[in-house]
Design an enzyme around this catalytic site. Structure first.
Site, PDB file in Angstrom:
ATOM      1  N   ASP A   1       0.875  -1.185   0.000  1.00  9.42           N
ATOM      2  CA  ASP A   1       0.000   0.000   0.000  1.00  9.42           C
ATOM      3  C   ASP A   1       0.897   1.214   0.000  1.00  9.42           C
ATOM      4  O   ASP A   1       2.093   1.129   0.275  1.00  9.42           O
ATOM      5  CB  ASP A   1      -0.914  -0.023   1.241  1.00  9.42           C
TER       6      ASP A   1
ATOM      7  N   ASP B   1       3.738   3.236  -4.190  1.00 11.21           N
ATOM      8  CA  ASP B   1       2.671   3.927  -4.909  1.00 11.21           C
ATOM      9  C   ASP B   1       2.427   3.160  -6.205  1.00 11.21           C
ATOM     10  O   ASP B   1       3.281   3.170  -7.108  1.00 11.21           O
ATOM     11  CB  ASP B   1       3.073   5.374  -5.191  1.00 11.21           C
TER      12      ASP B   1
ATOM     13  N   ASN C   1      -6.056  -5.693  -5.392  1.00 13.18           N
ATOM     14  CA  ASN C   1      -7.223  -5.120  -4.712  1.00 13.18           C
ATOM     15  C   ASN C   1      -7.268  -3.594  -4.758  1.00 13.18           C
ATOM     16  O   ASN C   1      -8.338  -3.010  -4.833  1.00 13.18           O
ATOM     17  CB  ASN C   1      -7.226  -5.596  -3.251  1.00 13.18           C
TER      18      ASN C   1
ATOM     19  N   TYR D   1     -13.946   5.036 -13.204  1.00 16.88           N
ATOM     20  CA  TYR D   1     -13.908   3.878 -12.305  1.00 16.88           C
ATOM     21  C   TYR D   1     -14.620   2.672 -12.932  1.00 16.88           C
ATOM     22  O   TYR D   1     -14.060   1.573 -12.989  1.00 16.88           O
ATOM     23  CB  TYR D   1     -14.566   4.243 -10.963  1.00 16.88           C
TER      24      TYR D   1
ATOM     25  N   LYS E   1     -12.992  -0.924 -14.063  1.00 16.03           N
ATOM     26  CA  LYS E   1     -13.369  -2.212 -13.459  1.00 16.03           C
ATOM     27  C   LYS E   1     -13.789  -3.224 -14.524  1.00 16.03           C
ATOM     28  O   LYS E   1     -13.560  -4.425 -14.380  1.00 16.03           O
ATOM     29  CB  LYS E   1     -14.472  -1.985 -12.414  1.00 16.03           C
TER      30      LYS E   1
ATOM     31  N   ILE F   1     -20.001  -2.543  -0.217  1.00 15.20           N
ATOM     32  CA  ILE F   1     -19.334  -3.053   0.984  1.00 15.20           C
ATOM     33  C   ILE F   1     -19.029  -1.853   1.883  1.00 15.20           C
ATOM     34  O   ILE F   1     -18.338  -0.910   1.449  1.00 15.20           O
ATOM     35  CB  ILE F   1     -18.007  -3.757   0.612  1.00 15.20           C
TER      36      ILE F   1
ATOM     37  N   THR G   1     -17.030   0.054   4.350  1.00 13.85           N
ATOM     38  CA  THR G   1     -15.649  -0.019   4.859  1.00 13.85           C
ATOM     39  C   THR G   1     -15.377   1.012   5.951  1.00 13.85           C
ATOM     40  O   THR G   1     -14.276   1.066   6.485  1.00 13.85           O
ATOM     41  CB  THR G   1     -14.648   0.222   3.707  1.00 13.85           C
TER      42      THR G   1
HETATM   43  N1  LIG Z   1     -16.213  -0.802  -0.914  1.00 13.74           N
HETATM   44  C1  LIG Z   1     -17.056  -1.096  -1.899  1.00 13.74           C
HETATM   45  O1  LIG Z   1     -18.278  -0.923  -1.789  1.00 13.74           O
HETATM   46  C2  LIG Z   1     -16.539  -1.691  -3.182  1.00 13.74           C
HETATM   47  C3  LIG Z   1     -17.477  -2.070  -4.157  1.00 13.74           C
HETATM   48  C4  LIG Z   1     -17.019  -2.632  -5.338  1.00 13.74           C
HETATM   49  C5  LIG Z   1     -15.667  -2.829  -5.548  1.00 13.74           C
HETATM   50  N2  LIG Z   1     -14.788  -2.441  -4.585  1.00 13.74           N
HETATM   51  C6  LIG Z   1     -13.372  -2.678  -4.869  1.00 13.74           C
HETATM   52  O2  LIG Z   1     -12.743  -3.267  -3.754  1.00 13.74           O
HETATM   53  C7  LIG Z   1     -11.380  -2.841  -3.680  1.00 13.74           C
HETATM   54  C8  LIG Z   1     -11.085  -2.244  -2.327  1.00 13.74           C
HETATM   55  O3  LIG Z   1     -12.011  -1.195  -2.101  1.00 13.74           O
HETATM   56  P1  LIG Z   1     -12.177  -0.509  -0.681  1.00 13.74           P
HETATM   57  O4  LIG Z   1     -13.566   0.008  -0.628  1.00 13.74           O
HETATM   58  O5  LIG Z   1     -11.668  -1.404   0.383  1.00 13.74           O
HETATM   59  O6  LIG Z   1     -11.215   0.758  -0.879  1.00 13.74           O
HETATM   60  P2  LIG Z   1     -10.374   1.608   0.183  1.00 13.74           P
HETATM   61  O7  LIG Z   1     -10.265   2.959  -0.424  1.00 13.74           O
HETATM   62  O8  LIG Z   1     -10.944   1.456   1.547  1.00 13.74           O
HETATM   63  O9  LIG Z   1      -8.974   0.880   0.140  1.00 13.74           O
HETATM   64  C9  LIG Z   1      -8.165   0.952  -0.990  1.00 13.74           C
HETATM   65  C10 LIG Z   1      -6.732   0.780  -0.544  1.00 13.74           C
HETATM   66  O10 LIG Z   1      -5.910   0.935  -1.704  1.00 13.74           O
HETATM   67  C11 LIG Z   1      -4.834   1.787  -1.372  1.00 13.74           C
HETATM   68  N3  LIG Z   1      -4.380   2.509  -2.557  1.00 13.74           N
HETATM   69  C12 LIG Z   1      -5.090   3.373  -3.318  1.00 13.74           C
HETATM   70  N4  LIG Z   1      -4.303   3.898  -4.251  1.00 13.74           N
HETATM   71  C13 LIG Z   1      -3.066   3.361  -4.091  1.00 13.74           C
HETATM   72  C14 LIG Z   1      -1.814   3.538  -4.741  1.00 13.74           C
HETATM   73  N5  LIG Z   1      -1.655   4.405  -5.746  1.00 13.74           N
HETATM   74  N6  LIG Z   1      -0.765   2.817  -4.310  1.00 13.74           N
HETATM   75  C15 LIG Z   1      -0.886   1.965  -3.273  1.00 13.74           C
HETATM   76  N7  LIG Z   1      -2.041   1.769  -2.610  1.00 13.74           N
HETATM   77  C16 LIG Z   1      -3.114   2.461  -3.013  1.00 13.74           C
HETATM   78  C17 LIG Z   1      -5.396   2.762  -0.336  1.00 13.74           C
HETATM   79  O11 LIG Z   1      -4.368   3.365   0.432  1.00 13.74           O
HETATM   80  C18 LIG Z   1      -6.313   1.856   0.467  1.00 13.74           C
HETATM   81  O12 LIG Z   1      -5.640   1.247   1.556  1.00 13.74           O
HETATM   82  C19 LIG Z   1     -11.185  -1.855  -4.831  1.00 13.74           C
HETATM   83  O13 LIG Z   1     -10.662  -2.548  -5.941  1.00 13.74           O
HETATM   84  C20 LIG Z   1     -12.593  -1.400  -5.133  1.00 13.74           C
HETATM   85  O14 LIG Z   1     -12.755  -0.968  -6.456  1.00 13.74           O
HETATM   86  C21 LIG Z   1     -15.184  -1.870  -3.416  1.00 13.74           C
END
Ligand SMILES: NC(=O)c1ccc[n+]([C@@H]2O[C@H](COP(=O)([O-])OP(=O)(O)OC[C@H]3O[C@@H](n4cnc5c(N)ncnc54)[C@H](O)[C@@H]3O)[C@@H](O)[C@H]2O)c1
Length: 258
Positions: free
Chosen positions: A37, A66, A93, A164, A168, A197, A199
């Site tokens: 991360d 990054d 992820n 986005y 996806k 989801i 979070t």
């Molecule tokens: N939460 C939802 O409802 C939902 C729904 C559909 C899909 N998703 C997918 O699930 C996955 C996780 O989502 P989430 O809701 O937990 O997101 P989140 O924003 O809570 O977590 C994403 C993580 O990715 C890290 N990140 C982002 N950009 C980065 C970079 N450039 N380099 C390194 N790390 C980086 C962030 O620091 C964070 O820890 C994603 O792929 C998202 O598209 C989430």
């Protein structure tokens, strides 16, 4: 029995949300989890994912990177292999969103979303497949597993979020492509598509209009939690997914079924 005992798993985006839940669940199943991360601290503060895993007696290793930096991302799998000797499972992820409709999306925003959500997935998958192909196949003919966290919005429109949703869709497709080209050589690559989801990230999660939209669209009696997705990722990362390749497993409480 621990389902990932002895496996080395690289998971991206582990500081918060779904990635954090996947890292914790995989470690509980015996994996050594490399947590990649750009930050350590979860949304809202508190214990880092690596500290949480270690406090539970698991094995985790943090890499601050990054994923928008293509050169750093391209070298990540080699770093994991140099440090841990192998890579059994890659979980792509991490993702970002700018939350804008097409007409309000700049080229810079489009490129920023694609750098993390698509190009980093491509780079990590390419180097993971290259490494996995050098390994002996297991008794099921598998040389390595990749789990791509996509979205229900890889399958249906993402309201007001053009870059986005398009990114996806690319991730959903990439799982098919990898399975098509490398399945015969023992690479197993599948997607997990979360619905809504919770979070705890705030923003839209605190907005009653979005809350109503998600509730209206979700047949399940509740919205999802990160561990719902972690369990599905665990299935696809483990030997239990015996003959599953190139699919996109919906973990959306029935959103796309209705
Ligand atoms: N939460 C939802 O409802 C939902 C729904 C559909 C899909 N998703 C997918 O699930 C996955 C996780 O989502 P989430 O809701 O937990 O997101 P989140 O924003 O809570 O977590 C994403 C993580 O990715 C890290 N990140 C982002 N950009 C980065 C970079 N450039 N380099 C390194 N790390 C980086 C962030 O620091 C964070 O820890 C994603 O792929 C998202 O598209 C989430």
């Amino acid at each position: 029995m621990q389902r990932l005992a002895g496996r080395v798993c690289l998971v991206t985006g582990t500081a918060s949300g779904i990635g954090r839940a996947i890292a914790v669940r995989f470690a509980r199943e015996g994996a050594t989890v490399v947590c990649a991360d750009r930050r350590s601290t979860p949304d809202g503060g508190g214990e880092s994912t690596v500290d949480l895993v270690r406090r539970e007696g698991g094995r985790a290793h943090e890499v601050l990177v990054d994923l928008a930096d293509a050169a750093a991302t391209a070298g990540l799998v080699d770093e994991v292999v140099a440090e841990h000797g192998r890579l059994d499972v890659l979980v792509n992820n991490a993702a970002i969103s700018v939350g804008r409709p097409l007409l309000d999306t700049t080229v810079e925003q489009w490129d920023a979303v694609f750098a993390v959500n698509v190009t980093a997935v491509f780079l990590l998958t390419r180097s993971a497949v290259a490494h996995m192909l050098t390994r002996e196949a297991d008794e099921h003919g598998v040389r390595g597993r990749i789990v791509n966290v996509s979205s229900q919005h890889g399958m249906i429109g993402a309201r007001g979020d053009a870059a986005y949703g398009t990114s996806k869709s690319a991730v959903v497709y990439l799982s098919r492509q990898v399975a098509t080209d490398y399945g015969a050589a023992g690479i197993v690559c599948n997607g997990v598509a979360p619905g809504k989801i919770l979070t705890g990230a705030g923003g839209r999660e605190d907005d009653p209009v979005w809350q109503r939209h998600w509730r209206d669209r979700t047949p399940a009696p509740r919205l999802g939690v990160p561990d719902d997705v972690a369990h599905a990722a665990l299935f696809l990362a483990s030997d239990e997914a015996r003959y599953v390749n190139g699919t996109n497993l919906m973990v959306d409480g029935g959103w796309t079924a209705s």
